[in-house]
Design an enzyme around this catalytic site. Structure first.
Site, short mmCIF file in Angstrom:
data_model
loop_
_atom_site.label_atom_id
_atom_site.label_comp_id
_atom_site.label_asym_id
_atom_site.label_seq_id
_atom_site.Cartn_x
_atom_site.Cartn_y
_atom_site.Cartn_z
N ASP A 125 -0.21 0.10 9.26
CA ASP A 125 -0.04 1.36 9.98
C ASP A 125 1.46 1.67 10.14
OD1 ASP A 125 -0.85 3.55 11.39
OD2 ASP A 125 -1.61 2.45 13.12
N GLY A 175 1.85 -3.68 11.23
CA GLY A 175 1.18 -3.96 9.96
C GLY A 175 1.20 -2.77 9.01
N TYR A 178 -6.24 -7.59 13.59
CA TYR A 178 -7.61 -7.54 14.09
C TYR A 178 -8.42 -8.79 13.79
CZ TYR A 178 -7.21 -2.67 15.69
OH TYR A 178 -6.88 -1.52 16.36
N ASN A 210 -5.42 2.33 14.28
CA ASN A 210 -6.16 2.01 15.51
C ASN A 210 -6.73 3.30 16.09
OD1 ASN A 210 -4.14 3.21 17.31
ND2 ASN A 210 -2.86 1.47 16.68
N ILE A 257 0.82 -1.22 0.00
CA ILE A 257 0.00 0.00 0.00
C ILE A 257 0.86 1.27 0.00
CG2 ILE A 257 -0.27 0.13 2.54
CD1 ILE A 257 -3.21 0.70 0.27
N SER A 300 -8.69 -4.76 8.78
CA SER A 300 -9.06 -5.67 9.89
C SER A 300 -8.62 -7.13 9.71
CB SER A 300 -10.58 -5.66 10.19
OG SER A 300 -10.96 -4.51 10.91
N THR A 301 -7.99 -7.47 8.58
CA THR A 301 -7.67 -8.89 8.36
C THR A 301 -6.27 -9.30 8.83
OG1 THR A 301 -6.95 -8.44 6.09
CG2 THR A 301 -9.24 -9.11 6.39
N GLY A 302 -5.57 -8.37 9.49
CA GLY A 302 -4.25 -8.71 10.04
C GLY A 302 -4.38 -8.92 11.54
P1 ADP Z 1 -5.69 -4.56 11.10
O1 ADP Z 1 -5.16 -4.15 12.45
O2 ADP Z 1 -6.80 -3.66 10.59
O3 ADP Z 1 -6.02 -6.02 11.03
P2 ADP Z 1 -3.09 -4.94 9.76
O4 ADP Z 1 -2.19 -3.86 9.31
O5 ADP Z 1 -2.62 -5.82 10.88
O6 ADP Z 1 -4.49 -4.22 10.09
O7 ADP Z 1 -3.46 -5.88 8.54
C1 ADP Z 1 -4.41 -5.58 7.54
C2 ADP Z 1 -4.06 -6.32 6.27
O8 ADP Z 1 -3.03 -5.60 5.57
C3 ADP Z 1 -3.53 -7.72 6.46
O9 ADP Z 1 -4.21 -8.57 5.53
C4 ADP Z 1 -2.04 -7.61 6.14
O10 ADP Z 1 -1.54 -8.79 5.55
C5 ADP Z 1 -2.02 -6.48 5.14
N1 ADP Z 1 -0.75 -5.70 5.02
C6 ADP Z 1 0.29 -5.63 5.89
N2 ADP Z 1 1.24 -4.79 5.42
C7 ADP Z 1 0.79 -4.30 4.23
C8 ADP Z 1 1.30 -3.40 3.24
N3 ADP Z 1 2.48 -2.79 3.38
N4 ADP Z 1 0.53 -3.15 2.14
C9 ADP Z 1 -0.68 -3.73 1.98
N5 ADP Z 1 -1.21 -4.58 2.87
C10 ADP Z 1 -0.49 -4.88 3.98
#
Ligand code: ADP
Length: 185
Positions: free
Chosen positions: A41, A39, A128, A31, A18, A124-126
């Site tokens: 963020d 992740g 959370y 959050n 992203i 939310s799929t990481g």
């Molecule tokens: P949440 O706390 O909302 O679950 P996370 O950041 O832990 O957020 O994860 C959300 C999703 O983003 C997960 O599926 C994770 O694999 C994915 N993710 C992690 N890093 C990146 C990135 N740099 N770019 C895109 N997606 C990512």
């Protein structure tokens, strides 16, 4: 990778990071403190630099399901829309509605700011814990619904981290918009 035309707008699914997107805005899975985390963020704050955190501090937080906007610091994207998805418990605590709200409020903020293109991660799929297929269905349904009524947003890209996430989103998109009835973008 999928690209579908919805009226005047394009919906895209890509595998990637992203932080590297060239859309006008990228969406952060933040959050409620808006003070950074792991992740997506953590990756956004690392890539964008301290200015984003500075602006987040001034905003002072964001309730689950809502969205706030900052500039993009050193990112290619000019804006970051910070939204907070729900922590998944058992699916019986309003998680689906809160996840849909996170997407809808991010899209509304884009419309209000005149942002035409934005990229979402899979909220939310990481950390959370939201089950990927269910989250994909909510994400795509909400985006498709929104684009029907909002031609001012011309491009919505979902940036999926890893091939399993991309496949999950592709499968759901094919269910929601069967390929035979689709206009190629
Ligand atoms: P949440 O706390 O909302 O679950 P996370 O950041 O832990 O957020 O994860 C959300 C999703 O983003 C997960 O599926 C994770 O694999 C994915 N993710 C992690 N890093 C990146 C990135 N740099 N770019 C895109 N997606 C990512």
């Amino acid at each position: 990778m999928r690209k579908v035309q919805l009226g005047a707008s394009v919906l895209e699914l890509v595998e990637g990071d992203i932080t590297q997107q060239d859309t006008e805005a990228i969406v952060n899975a933040a959050n409620t403190s808006l003070l950074g985390g792991g992740g997506v963020d953590g990756a956004i704050h690392r890539a964008g630099g301290p200015q984003i955190l500075e602006e987040c501090r001034k905003i002072g937080g964001c309730p689950t399901g809502e969205a706030r906007i900052t500039t993009g610091g050193r990112l290619r994207a000019r804006w970051v829309i910070h939204t907070v998805g729900p922590v998944y418990r058992d699916g019986k605590h309003g998680e689906a509605e809160l996840l849909a709200s996170a997407y809808r409020n991010s899209l509304r903020l884009a419309s209000e700011q005149g942002i035409q293109s934005l990229a979402f991660p899979s909220i939310s799929t990481g950390a959370y814990g939201y089950p990927m297929a269910d989250a994909a269905r909510i994400a795509l349904r909400t985006a498709i619904e929104y684009l029907k009524d909002h031609p001012e947003v011309t491009r919505v890209r979902f940036v999926l981290f890893g091939s399993a996430a991309l496949r999950a989103y592709e499968t759901v998109l094919d269910e929601l918009l069967p390929p035979e009835g689709r206009r190629p973008a």
